[in-house]
Design a protein around this motif. Structure first.
Motif, PDB file in Angstrom:
ATOM      1  N   PHE B   4       0.856  -1.184   0.000  1.00  0.00           N
ATOM      2  CA  PHE B   4       0.000   0.000   0.000  1.00  0.00           C
ATOM      3  C   PHE B   4       0.893   1.235   0.000  1.00  0.00           C
ATOM      4  N   TYR B   6       1.660   4.712   1.875  1.00  0.00           N
ATOM      5  CA  TYR B   6       1.454   5.252   3.224  1.00  0.00           C
ATOM      6  C   TYR B   6       1.368   6.768   3.190  1.00  0.00           C
ATOM      7  N   ARG B   8       0.975  10.056   5.884  1.00  0.00           N
ATOM      8  CA  ARG B   8       0.920  10.507   7.282  1.00  0.00           C
ATOM      9  C   ARG B   8       0.111  11.795   7.336  1.00  0.00           C
ATOM     10  N   ASP B  50      -2.554   7.441   7.896  1.00  0.00           N
ATOM     11  CA  ASP B  50      -2.251   7.247   9.325  1.00  0.00           C
ATOM     12  C   ASP B  50      -2.598   8.506  10.128  1.00  0.00           C
ATOM     13  N   ASP B  52      -1.967   8.850  13.317  1.00  0.00           N
ATOM     14  CA  ASP B  52      -1.202   8.836  14.571  1.00  0.00           C
ATOM     15  C   ASP B  52      -0.663  10.205  14.978  1.00  0.00           C
ATOM     16  N   LYS B  53      -0.257  11.018  13.991  1.00  0.00           N
ATOM     17  CA  LYS B  53       0.357  12.312  14.331  1.00  0.00           C
ATOM     18  C   LYS B  53      -0.663  13.458  14.340  1.00  0.00           C
TER      19      LYS B  53
END
Lengths: 164, 271
Positions: B4, B6, B8, B50, B52-53
């Protein structure tokens, strides 16, 4: 390939990685820190537990890229040179292992338990907290004993550090 | 895992833009379900976004008679939150039963609710407490949100931002765990709200979380485990698999409901 950088056991680590790279693969294959194990690879067994920004995490269930910028502590970073961490020492003293495969994850989880629950741990607390770490050979008796002893020993460590 | 690309996300808007623009995207929150699913090749998104950040999506606040939990709040942080512990102790207790300590350090409430696993804990709490699921586009009542196995009212371009829980008069949760997976074989969340009583069941239904009107009716007369004695629910519509038959699950729904009511009556939730 995207680049990931993080601090592992106090040292900067940086690499270009396939996005699929799991944190545990990055630790083992890129950094050759093979103390962190892969047991089940399905986040059940806990052999891969490391600390990410101070918290126990299953490194088989986190992308290396997600850990970008994070501080990672693995079993290799626990000892102070040749001197074992009190939790490692307690596992040795109490013979809390047989084959040793689950031990790095057990110890990293144990240290996390002490961080969250303090130095005086009831046996049932330790057993409950270990639900995400599976040992398939010794049974848990000596592991539980070791964590209780290690937790008490860690309080000495804190006082020592405070005194220094 | 299939390959995939990615991404961010740096903020909610960035994530929403990526979600609109990219082909076959998937949001990654704590990853405690999505990553194992991708490893098994049961999910294979082309683009992974993602969160997460992303900041500002993991706060817990109390306002009036409700508690709002940011979608990226980890299970352990819900479990440990003084606000949640004080206002809705049953919810804090529930969060501490999910997975294991390391899983609770990563898994998020938004991720769990968006995934709507039929054996997950949070859907029962959302439904029983009459929660509102807030996305970057709108607010969705829990009653309208959970649509079936892994199905929700979320549009493909929507991201859950927070969940608001009205504070009940009292509430209790009882989980009968699958010993291997730690998921709920059956879990029942009971809430005595100012206007009504709700009983929501996870794990048992063949199409996900559901309410039990007959139990709610009985508890309205008297909020006591005794009110549920002798009541049954039909095995029709219960899930049946190697972990338990439909009849067994139907039986457990009553047992868990009585224990949840008992827990709601105690100051501290049952172990």
């Amino acid at each position: 390939m995207p680049t990931v950088s993080m601090k592992v056991n106090g040292k900067d680590a940086k690499a270009d990685v396939d996005p699929r790279t799991l944190l545990v693969q990055f630790l083992r294959e890129n950094l050759r820190l093979t103390g962190t194990h892969v047991g089940c690879d399905t986040s059940q067994c806990g052999a891969c537990v490391v600390h990410v920004n101070g918290k126990a995490v299953k490194s088989c269930t986190m992308l290396a890229l997600t850990a970008d910028g994070a501080e990672i502590l693995t079993i290799e970073g626990l000892a102070n040179g040749a001197q074992l961490h009190p939790m490692q020492e307690a596992f040795r003293e109490n013979h809390a292992l047989q084959c040793g495969f689950c031990t790095p994850g057990m110890i990293m989880t144990a240290v996390d338990i002490v961080h969250r629950k303090g130095n005086n741990l009831e046996e049932h607390t330790i057993r409950e907290e270990l639900e995400g770490n599976i040992c398939r050979c010794t049974g848990y008796h000596n592991i539980v004993k070791a964590i209780g002893a290690g937790a008490r020993a860690m309080s000495g460590e804190v006082t020592k550090q405070a005194a220094e | 895992m299939y390959a995939f690309t990615y991404h961010r996300a740096t903020g909610l808007r960035h994530a929403a833009n990526l979600l609109e623009k990219l082909e076959d995207p998937k949001i990654l929150a704590g990853g405690q379900t999505l990553l194992p699913t991708m490893k098994q090749r049961l999910a294979s998104p082309t683009n992974l976004i993602d969160l997460d950040k992303v900041e500002g999506m993991s706060e817990i606040t109390a306002a009036g008679r409700s508690v709002t939990i940011g979608a990226l709040t980890r299970h352990n942080d819900v479990h440990k939150s003084p606000i949640v512990q004080q206002a809705i102790p049953a919810l804090a207790y529930l969060a501490g039963l999910i997975g294991d300590p390391a899983v609770r350090h990563r898994g998020t409430i938004g991720g769990s609710v968006a995934n709507n696993d039929p054996n997950a804990d949070y859907p029962a709490a959302c439904l029983a407490l009459g929660a509102t699921i807030v996305t970057n586009k709108r607010k969705i009542a829990a009653d309208e949100f959970f649509k079936g196995l892994f199905e929700t009212a979320l549009e493909p371009n929507e991201i859950i931002t927070k969940i608001t829980f009205p504070v009940p008069k009292k509430a209790g949760y009882y989980k009968f765990r699958n010993q291997a997976s730690r998921f709920a074989l059956v879990g029942v969340f009971v809430a005595k709200r100012p206007s009504e009583i709700r009983v929501a069941v996870t794990g048992a239904g063949s199409s996900g979380v559901f309410r039990v009107p007959s139990f709610e009716e009985a508890l309205k007369k008297r909020f006591s485990p005794k009110s549920l004695e002798g009541l049954t629910i039909p095995a029709d519509g219960m899930a049946s698999d190697i972990h338990g038959s439909a009849e067994y699950r139907a039986h457990l729904v009553n047992v868990c409901a009585r224990r949840a009511v008992a827990a709601a009556d105690e100051k501290t939730p049952a172990e």
